[in-house]
Motif scaffolding. Structure first.
Motif, PDB file in Angstrom:
ATOM      1  N   ARG A   1      -3.542   3.725  -1.432  1.00  0.00           N
ATOM      2  CA  ARG A   1      -4.226   2.606  -3.135  1.00  0.00           C
ATOM      3  C   ARG A   1      -2.967   1.712  -2.262  1.00  0.00           C
ATOM      4  O   ARG A   1      -1.522   1.609  -2.667  1.00  0.00           O
ATOM      5  CB  ARG A   1      -3.758   3.901  -4.091  1.00  0.00           C
ATOM      6  CG  ARG A   1      -3.647   3.235  -5.377  1.00  0.00           C
ATOM      7  CD  ARG A   1      -3.142   3.835  -6.315  1.00  0.00           C
ATOM      8  NE  ARG A   1      -3.574   3.435  -7.249  1.00  0.00           N
ATOM      9  CZ  ARG A   1      -3.871   4.498  -8.498  1.00  0.00           C
ATOM     10  NH1 ARG A   1      -4.428   5.641  -8.612  1.00  0.00           N
ATOM     11  NH2 ARG A   1      -3.744   3.796  -9.664  1.00  0.00           N
ATOM     12  N   LYS A   2      -3.963   0.362  -3.398  1.00  0.00           N
ATOM     13  CA  LYS A   2      -3.045  -0.776  -3.707  1.00  0.00           C
ATOM     14  C   LYS A   2      -1.617  -0.229  -4.889  1.00  0.00           C
ATOM     15  O   LYS A   2      -2.412   0.227  -5.774  1.00  0.00           O
ATOM     16  CB  LYS A   2      -3.685  -2.142  -4.133  1.00  0.00           C
ATOM     17  CG  LYS A   2      -4.264  -2.895  -2.974  1.00  0.00           C
ATOM     18  CD  LYS A   2      -4.407  -3.512  -2.913  1.00  0.00           C
ATOM     19  CE  LYS A   2      -5.240  -4.623  -2.120  1.00  0.00           C
ATOM     20  NZ  LYS A   2      -6.483  -5.911  -2.381  1.00  0.00           N
ATOM     21  N   GLN A   3      -0.430  -0.922  -4.437  1.00  0.00           N
ATOM     22  CA  GLN A   3       0.693  -1.240  -4.840  1.00  0.00           C
ATOM     23  C   GLN A   3       0.794  -2.398  -6.171  1.00  0.00           C
ATOM     24  O   GLN A   3       0.271  -3.031  -5.523  1.00  0.00           O
ATOM     25  CB  GLN A   3       1.467  -0.726  -4.212  1.00  0.00           C
ATOM     26  CG  GLN A   3       1.867   1.091  -3.741  1.00  0.00           C
ATOM     27  CD  GLN A   3       1.759   1.368  -4.769  1.00  0.00           C
ATOM     28  OE1 GLN A   3       2.459   2.016  -5.710  1.00  0.00           O
ATOM     29  NE2 GLN A   3       0.869   2.461  -4.790  1.00  0.00           N
ATOM     30  N   TYR A   4       1.097  -2.092  -7.279  1.00  0.00           N
ATOM     31  CA  TYR A   4       0.687  -3.155  -7.806  1.00  0.00           C
ATOM     32  C   TYR A   4       2.109  -3.790  -8.887  1.00  0.00           C
ATOM     33  O   TYR A   4       2.655  -2.664  -9.489  1.00  0.00           O
ATOM     34  CB  TYR A   4      -0.974  -3.791  -9.086  1.00  0.00           C
ATOM     35  CG  TYR A   4      -1.941  -3.780  -8.940  1.00  0.00           C
ATOM     36  CD1 TYR A   4      -2.488  -4.924  -8.040  1.00  0.00           C
ATOM     37  CD2 TYR A   4      -2.720  -2.828  -7.569  1.00  0.00           C
ATOM     38  CE1 TYR A   4      -3.462  -5.212  -7.314  1.00  0.00           C
ATOM     39  CE2 TYR A   4      -3.528  -2.816  -7.660  1.00  0.00           C
ATOM     40  CZ  TYR A   4      -4.448  -3.798  -7.020  1.00  0.00           C
ATOM     41  OH  TYR A   4      -5.800  -4.093  -6.584  1.00  0.00           O
TER      42      TYR A   4
ATOM     43  N   ARG B   1       5.010   4.275   2.299  1.00  0.00           N
ATOM     44  CA  ARG B   1       4.370   3.080   1.964  1.00  0.00           C
ATOM     45  C   ARG B   1       5.035   1.668   2.502  1.00  0.00           C
ATOM     46  O   ARG B   1       6.177   1.824   3.550  1.00  0.00           O
ATOM     47  CB  ARG B   1       5.461   2.361   1.129  1.00  0.00           C
ATOM     48  CG  ARG B   1       5.074   3.515  -0.668  1.00  0.00           C
ATOM     49  CD  ARG B   1       6.547   3.270  -1.496  1.00  0.00           C
ATOM     50  NE  ARG B   1       6.563   4.059  -2.460  1.00  0.00           N
ATOM     51  CZ  ARG B   1       5.269   3.705  -3.682  1.00  0.00           C
ATOM     52  NH1 ARG B   1       4.619   2.865  -4.046  1.00  0.00           N
ATOM     53  NH2 ARG B   1       5.717   5.923  -4.579  1.00  0.00           N
TER      54      ARG B   1
ATOM     55  N   TYR C   1       0.504  -1.450   0.190  1.00  0.00           N
ATOM     56  CA  TYR C   1       0.083  -0.723   0.309  1.00  0.00           C
ATOM     57  C   TYR C   1       0.966   1.282  -0.260  1.00  0.00           C
ATOM     58  O   TYR C   1       1.799   1.176   0.748  1.00  0.00           O
ATOM     59  CB  TYR C   1      -0.801  -0.281   0.857  1.00  0.00           C
ATOM     60  CG  TYR C   1      -2.233  -1.019   1.207  1.00  0.00           C
ATOM     61  CD1 TYR C   1      -2.893  -0.593   0.698  1.00  0.00           C
ATOM     62  CD2 TYR C   1      -1.753  -2.522   1.548  1.00  0.00           C
ATOM     63  CE1 TYR C   1      -4.273  -1.517   0.562  1.00  0.00           C
ATOM     64  CE2 TYR C   1      -3.019  -2.978   1.745  1.00  0.00           C
ATOM     65  CZ  TYR C   1      -4.040  -2.772   1.100  1.00  0.00           C
ATOM     66  OH  TYR C   1      -5.289  -3.787   1.081  1.00  0.00           O
ATOM     67  N   ALA C   2       0.306   2.480  -0.596  1.00  0.00           N
ATOM     68  CA  ALA C   2       0.660   3.811  -0.371  1.00  0.00           C
ATOM     69  C   ALA C   2      -0.026   4.808  -0.212  1.00  0.00           C
ATOM     70  O   ALA C   2      -1.283   4.715  -0.778  1.00  0.00           O
ATOM     71  CB  ALA C   2       1.909   3.808  -2.083  1.00  0.00           C
TER      72      ALA C   2
ATOM     73  N   THR D   1      -1.592   7.798  -0.381  1.00  0.00           N
ATOM     74  CA  THR D   1      -1.772   9.421  -1.838  1.00  0.00           C
ATOM     75  C   THR D   1      -1.066  10.569  -1.455  1.00  0.00           C
ATOM     76  O   THR D   1      -0.681  11.612  -1.784  1.00  0.00           O
ATOM     77  CB  THR D   1      -2.565   9.483  -2.405  1.00  0.00           C
ATOM     78  OG1 THR D   1      -4.393   9.808  -1.701  1.00  0.00           O
ATOM     79  CG2 THR D   1      -3.640   7.973  -3.325  1.00  0.00           C
TER      80      THR D   1
END
Length: 84
Positions: free
Chosen positions: A37-40, A14, A6-7, A9
């Motif tokens: 926001r989920k990080q992919y 992170r 996650y990060a 905004t």
């Protein structure tokens, strides 16, 4: 259980969180309370064992037994043909 990145905004914080598939996604940053926001990214998947790669079937002679079998049958038929 999978680990999700996650990060925030707002502050850019992170972190990773271990969650079940059935758990809801995190929405609030633990540092500032901002929106997460989920990080992919790329997934590191390793396939170990036989049968995962195209060349694995050839290593055990998957395609090569046909060649020795045909040469053996030719060798057997050649002496018979020569003796006739």
């Amino acid at each position: 259980m999978p680990t999700y990145a996650y990060a925030c905004t707002q502050c850019g914080h992170r972190f990773d969180a271990v969650q079940s598939f059935s758990d809801s996604a995190l929405t609030e940053c633990p540092e500032c309370g901002g929106t997460l926001r989920k990080q992919y990214g790329s997934v590191g998947v390793t396939f170990n064992g036989s049968g995962f790669y195209r060349t694995d079937s050839r290593a055990g002679g998957g395609g090569s037994p046909a060649t020795p079998t045909s040469s053996k049958s030719e060798a057997k038929s050649s002496p018979a043909a020569a003796g006739s």
